[in-house]
Design an enzyme around this catalytic site. Sequence first.
Site, PDB file in Angstrom:
ATOM      1  N   LYS A  18       0.772  -1.155   0.074  1.00  0.00           N
ATOM      2  CA  LYS A  18       0.039   0.096  -0.091  1.00  0.00           C
ATOM      3  C   LYS A  18       0.945   1.236  -0.038  1.00  0.00           C
ATOM      4  O   LYS A  18       2.187   1.116   0.215  1.00  0.00           O
ATOM      5  CB  LYS A  18      -0.902  -0.192   1.176  1.00  0.00           C
ATOM      6  CG  LYS A  18      -0.277  -0.025   2.589  1.00  0.00           C
ATOM      7  CD  LYS A  18      -1.130  -0.351   3.774  1.00  0.00           C
ATOM      8  CE  LYS A  18      -0.147   0.047   4.952  1.00  0.00           C
ATOM      9  NZ  LYS A  18      -1.031  -0.901   6.256  1.00  0.00           N
ATOM     10  N   TYR A  44      15.411  31.096   6.061  1.00  0.00           N
ATOM     11  CA  TYR A  44      14.099  31.619   6.606  1.00  0.00           C
ATOM     12  C   TYR A  44      14.214  31.952   7.921  1.00  0.00           C
ATOM     13  O   TYR A  44      14.709  31.117   8.858  1.00  0.00           O
ATOM     14  CB  TYR A  44      12.805  30.693   6.110  1.00  0.00           C
ATOM     15  CG  TYR A  44      12.511  30.930   4.851  1.00  0.00           C
ATOM     16  CD1 TYR A  44      12.125  31.995   4.305  1.00  0.00           C
ATOM     17  CD2 TYR A  44      12.301  29.525   3.965  1.00  0.00           C
ATOM     18  CE1 TYR A  44      11.650  32.248   2.838  1.00  0.00           C
ATOM     19  CE2 TYR A  44      11.660  29.572   2.678  1.00  0.00           C
ATOM     20  CZ  TYR A  44      11.312  31.009   2.303  1.00  0.00           C
ATOM     21  OH  TYR A  44      10.949  30.988   0.892  1.00  0.00           O
TER      22      TYR A  44
HETATM   23  C1  LIG Z   1      -0.218  -1.841   6.784  1.00  0.00           C
HETATM   24  C2  LIG Z   1      -0.978  -3.042   7.289  1.00  0.00           C
HETATM   25  C3  LIG Z   1      -0.218  -4.219   7.587  1.00  0.00           C
HETATM   26  C4  LIG Z   1       1.319  -4.278   7.376  1.00  0.00           C
HETATM   27  O1  LIG Z   1       2.014  -3.645   8.693  1.00  0.00           O
HETATM   28  P1  LIG Z   1       3.443  -3.553   8.705  1.00  0.00           P
HETATM   29  O2  LIG Z   1       3.570  -3.128  10.242  1.00  0.00           O
HETATM   30  O3  LIG Z   1       4.161  -2.573   7.850  1.00  0.00           O
HETATM   31  O4  LIG Z   1       3.914  -4.889   8.704  1.00  0.00           O
HETATM   32  C5  LIG Z   1      -0.494  -5.204   7.929  1.00  0.00           C
HETATM   33  N1  LIG Z   1      -2.126  -5.387   8.135  1.00  0.00           N
HETATM   34  C6  LIG Z   1      -2.898  -4.477   7.675  1.00  0.00           C
HETATM   35  C7  LIG Z   1      -4.301  -4.507   7.887  1.00  0.00           C
HETATM   36  C8  LIG Z   1      -2.262  -3.245   7.390  1.00  0.00           C
HETATM   37  O5  LIG Z   1      -3.221  -2.267   7.308  1.00  0.00           O
END
Ligand SMILES: *Cc1c(COP(=O)(O)O)cnc(C)c1O
Length: 380
Positions: free
Chosen positions: A41, A271
Amino acid sequence: MDTIFGQRPTCAEINLANLAFNFNSAKKFIGANINYMAVVKADGYGHGAVECAKKLESIGVEWLGVALPEEGLELRANKIKLPILCLGGFWSGQEKLLIEEKLTPVIYRLEQAENLNRAAQEKGVVVNVHIKIDTGMGRIGVRVDEVKNFVERLKNFRNLNIQGIMTHFAAADNLQENEFTNLQIKRFEDVLKIFAENRIEPTFRDLANSPGAVVHENSLGNMVRLGGILYGLGDDVLPAGVDKPELRPVMSVHTRISQLKKVPKGESIGYSRTFMTNKDSLIATIPIGYQDGFARSLSNCGRVIINNCFAPVVGRVSMDWTIVDVTSVPNVKVDDQVIIIGSNNGLSITAEELARKTGTISYEITCRINYRIPKKYVGS
Ligand SMILES: *Cc1c(COP(=O)(O)O)cnc(C)c1O
């Protein structure tokens, strides 16, 4: 790294061999008899979802996980064949697209099941879904005390196949919360019994993210969902002092010096004039700023690596530029390479270091490396 002619030299290098190394290392550590979902993702936590998914597909990952159906579409458009789970479910209007593109949604509300069932009926197909249970995260998922009722109603949807049941840990990374993690596991097992009593025995039963899978042997179910550790992230997400698989960073970020100038003692830099030279100084400007994911909160506290030396960030980080003090860097010239994240000759700057300095976790650091930074893939 070579710069491409005509392009800003700021770029990220994504080492796909290290991604594969991390997957194999994690699998060896966690165990080979379960299924592995690689979570890609958010554009593969900033590493590029398509390239990472292709690599992971080629080395035996069983599932891919995305947050949105839109992210799944991008993978399908790039000929990724693996099953893809949309971890965040879907939004009304996306039902047909899920079916046509063979994207498997997570379901956590009855209306979603109803709408998807109707779309499946119209197409004359049965579609796989995974049911998300909220065992204590308090985010999406069917509350445990509502599962009985939910299952009763779910049974009416003839065009849905309950292929998976899953939950998500709130604090698997915190050993002090082990009791709570165990409570989540226990609740999940109770929920599986309720499903079984209703003759629903899904193929996939999964709970664990990276810290769950590494730290809690009793949380594996028959599939784990790994994100962070595949990208070599996790020093800050895995608890200190536990056994963990060997991991290698997948992303490094580089740029080159755009301008060098001698600045006498007593002048302000950047800045809001938050830094004053306290000696005659050599100051370098580098073409990366907070829009590129180099956080503004690194103003006056970040550092980069140039010619095997650390050089401190001075003054405010701005949108497109950062200023560093290179007075003590030997032989420094315009166009010299600057390491933002990465290592060389024993010096290194990790995403975890940047996270610590900016009050976040390493995932957010790599996620912020965005479209303005071209990615170069190596080790494919
Ligand atoms: C993002 C996510 C994961 C992965 O988590 P990590 O800590 O990056 O391994 C697993 N399950 C769900 C439902 C997630 O949203």
